[in-house]
Design a protein around this motif. Structure first.
Motif, PDB file in Angstrom:
ATOM      1  N   GLU A 128       9.027  -2.620  -3.278  1.00  0.00           N
ATOM      2  CA  GLU A 128       8.525  -4.282  -3.833  1.00  0.00           C
ATOM      3  C   GLU A 128      10.336  -3.965  -3.745  1.00  0.00           C
ATOM      4  O   GLU A 128      11.067  -5.199  -4.019  1.00  0.00           O
ATOM      5  N   ASN A 129      11.681  -3.334  -4.471  1.00  0.00           N
ATOM      6  CA  ASN A 129      12.574  -3.922  -4.386  1.00  0.00           C
ATOM      7  C   ASN A 129      13.265  -3.896  -3.918  1.00  0.00           C
ATOM      8  O   ASN A 129      14.145  -5.330  -3.192  1.00  0.00           O
ATOM      9  N   ILE A 130      13.451  -3.651  -2.022  1.00  0.00           N
ATOM     10  CA  ILE A 130      12.925  -3.466  -0.481  1.00  0.00           C
ATOM     11  C   ILE A 130      13.467  -4.598  -0.473  1.00  0.00           C
ATOM     12  O   ILE A 130      13.681  -5.952   0.284  1.00  0.00           O
ATOM     13  N   ARG A 131      12.362  -5.340  -0.136  1.00  0.00           N
ATOM     14  CA  ARG A 131      11.249  -6.470   0.324  1.00  0.00           C
ATOM     15  C   ARG A 131      11.552  -7.364  -0.557  1.00  0.00           C
ATOM     16  O   ARG A 131      11.762  -8.747  -0.160  1.00  0.00           O
ATOM     17  N   ALA A 132      11.780  -7.405  -2.302  1.00  0.00           N
ATOM     18  CA  ALA A 132      12.498  -9.025  -2.592  1.00  0.00           C
ATOM     19  C   ALA A 132      13.908  -9.464  -2.278  1.00  0.00           C
ATOM     20  O   ALA A 132      13.746 -10.636  -2.021  1.00  0.00           O
ATOM     21  N   VAL A 133      14.422  -8.523  -1.794  1.00  0.00           N
ATOM     22  CA  VAL A 133      15.989  -7.970  -1.002  1.00  0.00           C
ATOM     23  C   VAL A 133      15.329  -9.039   0.085  1.00  0.00           C
ATOM     24  O   VAL A 133      16.231 -10.185   0.750  1.00  0.00           O
ATOM     25  N   ALA A 134      14.787  -8.541   1.179  1.00  0.00           N
ATOM     26  CA  ALA A 134      15.236  -9.390   2.466  1.00  0.00           C
ATOM     27  C   ALA A 134      14.499 -10.415   2.356  1.00  0.00           C
ATOM     28  O   ALA A 134      14.410 -11.479   3.173  1.00  0.00           O
ATOM     29  N   ILE A 185      16.364  -6.008   7.714  1.00  0.00           N
ATOM     30  CA  ILE A 185      16.560  -7.796   8.514  1.00  0.00           C
ATOM     31  C   ILE A 185      16.407  -7.842   9.841  1.00  0.00           C
ATOM     32  O   ILE A 185      16.029  -8.062  10.200  1.00  0.00           O
ATOM     33  N   ALA A 186      17.460  -6.387  10.194  1.00  0.00           N
ATOM     34  CA  ALA A 186      17.654  -6.161  11.611  1.00  0.00           C
ATOM     35  C   ALA A 186      16.308  -5.439  12.444  1.00  0.00           C
ATOM     36  O   ALA A 186      15.900  -6.247  13.241  1.00  0.00           O
ATOM     37  N   GLU A 187      15.799  -5.080  11.386  1.00  0.00           N
ATOM     38  CA  GLU A 187      14.233  -3.878  11.986  1.00  0.00           C
ATOM     39  C   GLU A 187      12.672  -5.800  11.615  1.00  0.00           C
ATOM     40  O   GLU A 187      12.125  -4.914  12.803  1.00  0.00           O
ATOM     41  N   ILE A 188      13.026  -5.867  10.795  1.00  0.00           N
ATOM     42  CA  ILE A 188      11.907  -7.610  10.649  1.00  0.00           C
ATOM     43  C   ILE A 188      12.758  -8.034  12.284  1.00  0.00           C
ATOM     44  O   ILE A 188      11.435  -8.689  12.912  1.00  0.00           O
ATOM     45  N   ALA A 189      13.978  -8.522  11.906  1.00  0.00           N
ATOM     46  CA  ALA A 189      13.371  -9.908  13.465  1.00  0.00           C
ATOM     47  C   ALA A 189      13.898  -8.864  14.837  1.00  0.00           C
ATOM     48  O   ALA A 189      12.944  -9.114  15.912  1.00  0.00           O
ATOM     49  N   GLN A 190      13.913  -7.203  14.676  1.00  0.00           N
ATOM     50  CA  GLN A 190      13.544  -6.541  16.129  1.00  0.00           C
ATOM     51  C   GLN A 190      11.756  -6.525  15.979  1.00  0.00           C
ATOM     52  O   GLN A 190      11.197  -7.153  17.344  1.00  0.00           O
ATOM     53  N   GLY A 249       5.844   2.503   2.900  1.00  0.00           N
ATOM     54  CA  GLY A 249       5.873   3.028   3.567  1.00  0.00           C
ATOM     55  C   GLY A 249       7.210   2.760   5.162  1.00  0.00           C
ATOM     56  O   GLY A 249       8.341   3.272   5.138  1.00  0.00           O
ATOM     57  N   TRP A 250       6.961   1.166   5.698  1.00  0.00           N
ATOM     58  CA  TRP A 250       7.630   1.189   6.484  1.00  0.00           C
ATOM     59  C   TRP A 250       8.398   0.399   5.793  1.00  0.00           C
ATOM     60  O   TRP A 250       9.622   0.656   6.171  1.00  0.00           O
ATOM     61  N   TRP A 251       8.732  -0.154   4.771  1.00  0.00           N
ATOM     62  CA  TRP A 251      10.055  -0.873   3.775  1.00  0.00           C
ATOM     63  C   TRP A 251      10.666  -0.298   3.290  1.00  0.00           C
ATOM     64  O   TRP A 251      11.920   0.152   3.605  1.00  0.00           O
ATOM     65  N   ILE A 252      10.247   1.146   2.754  1.00  0.00           N
ATOM     66  CA  ILE A 252      11.395   2.171   2.616  1.00  0.00           C
ATOM     67  C   ILE A 252      12.187   2.972   4.489  1.00  0.00           C
ATOM     68  O   ILE A 252      13.224   2.778   4.447  1.00  0.00           O
ATOM     69  N   ASP A 253      11.203   3.081   4.650  1.00  0.00           N
ATOM     70  CA  ASP A 253      11.858   3.909   6.162  1.00  0.00           C
ATOM     71  C   ASP A 253      12.897   2.673   6.808  1.00  0.00           C
ATOM     72  O   ASP A 253      13.750   3.073   7.702  1.00  0.00           O
ATOM     73  N   GLU A 307       0.848  -1.512  -0.363  1.00  0.00           N
ATOM     74  CA  GLU A 307      -0.068   0.287  -0.476  1.00  0.00           C
ATOM     75  C   GLU A 307       1.041   0.991  -0.204  1.00  0.00           C
ATOM     76  O   GLU A 307       1.966   1.351   1.158  1.00  0.00           O
ATOM     77  N   GLY A 308       0.852   1.996  -0.895  1.00  0.00           N
ATOM     78  CA  GLY A 308       1.088   2.927  -0.827  1.00  0.00           C
ATOM     79  C   GLY A 308       1.064   3.906  -2.374  1.00  0.00           C
ATOM     80  O   GLY A 308       0.286   3.700  -3.054  1.00  0.00           O
ATOM     81  N   SER A 309       2.060   5.154  -2.373  1.00  0.00           N
ATOM     82  CA  SER A 309       1.347   5.574  -3.633  1.00  0.00           C
ATOM     83  C   SER A 309       2.877   4.923  -5.170  1.00  0.00           C
ATOM     84  O   SER A 309       3.409   4.185  -4.648  1.00  0.00           O
ATOM     85  N   GLU A 310       2.544   4.997  -5.730  1.00  0.00           N
ATOM     86  CA  GLU A 310       3.276   4.384  -7.183  1.00  0.00           C
ATOM     87  C   GLU A 310       4.840   3.717  -7.404  1.00  0.00           C
ATOM     88  O   GLU A 310       5.536   2.694  -6.535  1.00  0.00           O
ATOM     89  N   LYS A 311       5.094   5.387  -6.944  1.00  0.00           N
ATOM     90  CA  LYS A 311       6.603   5.137  -7.109  1.00  0.00           C
ATOM     91  C   LYS A 311       7.037   4.949  -5.593  1.00  0.00           C
ATOM     92  O   LYS A 311       7.806   4.038  -5.398  1.00  0.00           O
ATOM     93  N   GLN A 312       6.366   4.468  -4.471  1.00  0.00           N
ATOM     94  CA  GLN A 312       6.443   4.095  -3.236  1.00  0.00           C
ATOM     95  C   GLN A 312       6.763   2.592  -3.423  1.00  0.00           C
ATOM     96  O   GLN A 312       7.648   1.671  -2.454  1.00  0.00           O
ATOM     97  N   ILE A 313       5.654   2.129  -3.988  1.00  0.00           N
ATOM     98  CA  ILE A 313       5.560   0.832  -4.423  1.00  0.00           C
ATOM     99  C   ILE A 313       6.702   0.324  -4.594  1.00  0.00           C
ATOM    100  O   ILE A 313       7.310  -0.736  -4.427  1.00  0.00           O
TER     101      ILE A 313
END
Length: 160
Positions: free
Chosen positions: A93-99, A148-153, A138-142, A83-89
């Motif tokens: 998506e790139n960040i999430r795919a790597v993670a 990985i550390a943020e997800i583990a936390q 927004g969460w993935w971008i932030d 969920e977010g703007s087209e550019k944010q998504i």
């Protein structure tokens, strides 16, 4: 195009100022484009940059390739839409795919050597579940610097 520069109440007209540092790039995909390259060329820096850009895909083809790879990861791991703007998504998506790919590789390595990684596998599975529930672009971008550390936390403090 001519560029006019005001200097000490004098008008200085530069002929062809629009052509300065513009280079024709011929990428591997065959879609030629122009790129403005900044910096000196005293040691061939611009020529090196032209060669580097020519050895890659054009920006449009690269974005298409990234989108296809992200769609593949989304399908493989059954990830929900963000969920977010087209550019944010697109960025998230790139960040999430790597993670998610990193977590998936860790799970595969843990499954292959259960004796060694038995204590870490539950957290890895919990991290993958969390990644599936985090739908805010927004969460993935932030969290992009330490995803990985943020997800583990987040997993340590959540009840997923």
């Amino acid at each position: 195009m001519n560029v006019v520069l005001w200097r000490y109440r004098q008008i200085i007209l530069f002929q062809g100022a629009d052509k300065m540092a513009w280079y024709e790039i011929h990428p591997t995909c065959g879609h030629d484009y122009r790129e403005q390259i900044y910096g000196t060329n005293s040691h061939g820096e611009r020529d090196y940059e032209v060669a580097r850009l020519s050895a890659r895909l054009c920006p449009a083809c690269w974005k298409q390739q990234q989108a296809e790879a992200n769609a593949s990861v989304n399908q493989d791991y059954e990830l929900p839409a963000l969920e977010g703007s087209e550019k944010q998504i697109a960025w998230a998506e790139n960040i999430r795919a790597v993670a998610v790919t990193t977590i998936g590789k860790a799970i595969a390595r843990g499954e292959a050597d259960r004796e060694r990684f038995a204590s870490q596998l539950p957290l890895a599975y919990k991290m993958l579940d969390f990644a599936k529930t985090a739908t805010s672009a927004g969460w993935w971008i932030d969290s992009r610097e330490n995803t990985i550390a943020e997800i583990a936390q987040a997993c340590k403090h959540s009840t997923i």
